[in-house]
Design a protein around this motif. Sequence first.
Motif, PDB file in Angstrom:
ATOM      1  N   UNK A 133       9.790 -25.417   0.388  1.00 42.33           N
ATOM      2  CA  UNK A 133       8.437 -25.051  -0.612  1.00 42.33           C
ATOM      3  C   UNK A 133       8.494 -23.392  -0.420  1.00 42.33           C
ATOM      4  N   UNK A 134       8.263 -22.686  -1.596  1.00 41.89           N
ATOM      5  CA  UNK A 134       8.126 -21.305  -1.774  1.00 41.89           C
ATOM      6  C   UNK A 134       6.670 -20.954  -2.069  1.00 41.89           C
ATOM      7  N   UNK A 135       6.112 -20.024  -1.493  1.00 43.47           N
ATOM      8  CA  UNK A 135       4.757 -19.617  -1.896  1.00 43.47           C
ATOM      9  C   UNK A 135       4.926 -17.969  -1.819  1.00 43.47           C
ATOM     10  N   UNK A 136       4.102 -17.510  -2.790  1.00 50.04           N
ATOM     11  CA  UNK A 136       3.900 -16.115  -2.893  1.00 50.04           C
ATOM     12  C   UNK A 136       2.300 -15.991  -3.206  1.00 50.04           C
ATOM     13  N   UNK A 137       1.827 -14.687  -2.741  1.00 46.87           N
ATOM     14  CA  UNK A 137       0.503 -14.350  -2.727  1.00 46.87           C
ATOM     15  C   UNK A 137       0.548 -12.814  -2.763  1.00 46.87           C
ATOM     16  N   UNK A 138       0.322 -12.054  -3.839  1.00 51.08           N
ATOM     17  CA  UNK A 138       0.613 -10.466  -3.550  1.00 51.08           C
ATOM     18  C   UNK A 138       1.930 -10.083  -3.063  1.00 51.08           C
ATOM     19  N   UNK A 139       1.747  -9.358  -2.038  1.00 47.25           N
ATOM     20  CA  UNK A 139       3.124  -8.681  -1.612  1.00 47.25           C
ATOM     21  C   UNK A 139       3.635  -9.630  -0.460  1.00 47.25           C
ATOM     22  N   UNK A 140       3.043 -10.776  -0.374  1.00 45.22           N
ATOM     23  CA  UNK A 140       3.342 -11.687   0.614  1.00 45.22           C
ATOM     24  C   UNK A 140       4.207 -13.084  -0.008  1.00 45.22           C
ATOM     25  N   UNK A 141       5.257 -13.360   0.669  1.00 51.01           N
ATOM     26  CA  UNK A 141       6.170 -14.448   0.383  1.00 51.01           C
ATOM     27  C   UNK A 141       6.412 -15.477   1.431  1.00 51.01           C
ATOM     28  N   UNK A 142       6.255 -16.654   1.459  1.00 48.49           N
ATOM     29  CA  UNK A 142       6.593 -17.437   2.558  1.00 48.49           C
ATOM     30  C   UNK A 142       7.430 -18.610   1.991  1.00 48.49           C
TER      31      UNK A 142
END
Length: 655
Positions: free
Chosen positions: A409-418
């Motif tokens: 699973x890949x998630x991005x939010x603004x400058x943050x990515x996990x």
Amino acid sequence: MLLSLSIALALSQADTPPLERIVVTGARPLNTIELVKDPKAPQQPLPAQDGADYLKAIPGFNLIRKGGTSGDPVFRGAAGSRLTISSDDQMVLGGCSGRMDPPTAYINPQNYDQIRVIKGPQTVLYGPAAGTVLFERKSYQFDPEASPGQISTVIGSFGRMDGNADYLVGNDNGFWRINASYSESDDYQDGNDTPINSAYQRWGVDTQLGWTPDQDTVVLLTLGQSGAEAAYADRMMDGAVFDRTSASLRWRESYLTNWLAELDSQVYFGYVDHVMDNYSLREFTPTMRMPNPSARNPDRYSRGGRMVATFDTDLWVKLQAGVDHQYHSHRERVSMNQPMMPYQQKPRIDDAIVQQTGLFSEGGYALTNNTNVLGGVRIDWWEAKDLRPQSVTSGALRSNALTSGFLRSETSFGPHQWYAGIGRAERFPDFWELIGNNNQSATSASAFHIESELTHQLDLGYHYRVATTEVVVSVFYSRVDDYILIEHGPPMQPNTVRSVNTESFGGEVLVNYRANDHWLLDASLAYTHGSNLTDHRPLAQQPPLELKLGAEYTVHDWTIAGLWRLVANQHRVAIGQGNVAGSDFKETAGFGTLAVNAHRRFGQHWRVSFGVDNLLDRAFAEHLSTASAAVSGYEQITQVNEPGRTYWLKLDYQL
């Protein structure tokens, strides 16, 4: 200087441009667990002359040094076939039972356009592995606006001389490309001015003929030839011959239908002919085990192919499915008295056939605008036959159906990515574990029926990126059932192969900070901790904690850079245990080294870079490097040390 990005999430949704790296090639993140490097760009340390020498600069990778060339790459403590090494999507394997020629020994990185690294069992496109390294060329259509090629040369201490040429010519209907390389070096000296038996000479030529009748079609014929000789400080023989011949035919078609985006098909052939002896590259000295000039001449014939279809659907972000196959046959001939019974006059004796056929599928699905789910599954049918006439398992045939897969699973939010991924990799024992060195098991004089490995691994990552700062963190936890452990016997004697259960964890951290238009600071930290759960002791051949601190200063057309590398001691060892590439034989002390370099571009065509590695002339050895052997004419040392102070200069000309 340093560094390459260890892992990162997909940058397509990010607005901030990446931090610019000038002297050192910054590894550009392609997606969550994949990075790419430009092997033609300047780098510190000294520009690499083979694939493993290049990979060691990437955090998480280490090198098992045996001499001046042909070291074994190690990623997070995994070596041998636990790493998949591919050259233009061809599986590369060496011929030597003693790992004189790992796959990267036949690869000059500057002959390729890019190097991709996929961490962990987070893809099924290339087989089950703890890591995948892809050496790739990207020229599938002729571009008249692009540079036709590049020429470079390297000169350095200890007689180091390299030359590389890459040239492309063509039109709308097709192209011709040629890559040529040559590299040589004398014996180097360590920080104590002790000569190390390490001289080598390498050359290689690859040529590609491409037919491109339209923008969506390419038919590509690739032919390759290479040769080398190399002295080794860790064994009683040197590599007198490393000859490789390869050929590949590839057809890639795009937009065949409105649902089939691409069909990529390839068949390939490879042949490796290798000679090791105790007289060509060193002064012959009789020993109890080899009282006469002796030679061994293994060879390996390979063939294979793959077909991958990429589908264009409304449901999947990307969906690929395919099939691959590889076949390897290995032979050897030996002379223990070369003057009286030359190996050239002896017949080659077949000792093994190993083949594999795999089916795989991999795709991604967009759950939301910020979250993707990716996954894949693979099944491999393996078969091996023991052809050794004197083996207790002579004529035995074994076959296994093995499954691998992953979900991420890949998630991005603004400058943050996990990202978070779990993978399963089921690995068939390789030639070096089944046959090499006439290995035995704990219960038999043959290791041919050793169990396959089963790895389950959890990968987690975080990526933060703004205009001036970038932080990349990747961690993993791995559990391996039936891990193939090798307990090394005395020289020229069989090793014992055992199945144990293991676990390991660790990861890499990378920080880049651009203070202003002149200064770029960075640091990386890499660590792996492995345990042998069956024997209740450390897992052998694990690298120690490593920290790199770097800085670049740019003024006018110049960039000046430095790298301070700090490596901790390693007291978690398992003496006598290891893998096909090496074994633990002692605890090692920590060390620190300093390197500096400078770079300038002159106009549009010329670029010069130069530097000094091991500036303080420290005498040290990497923990994973092999034990030193007694070589006539050379001082006996405990371990194969790294080179002492090394000056180098590289000149590039862009055509």
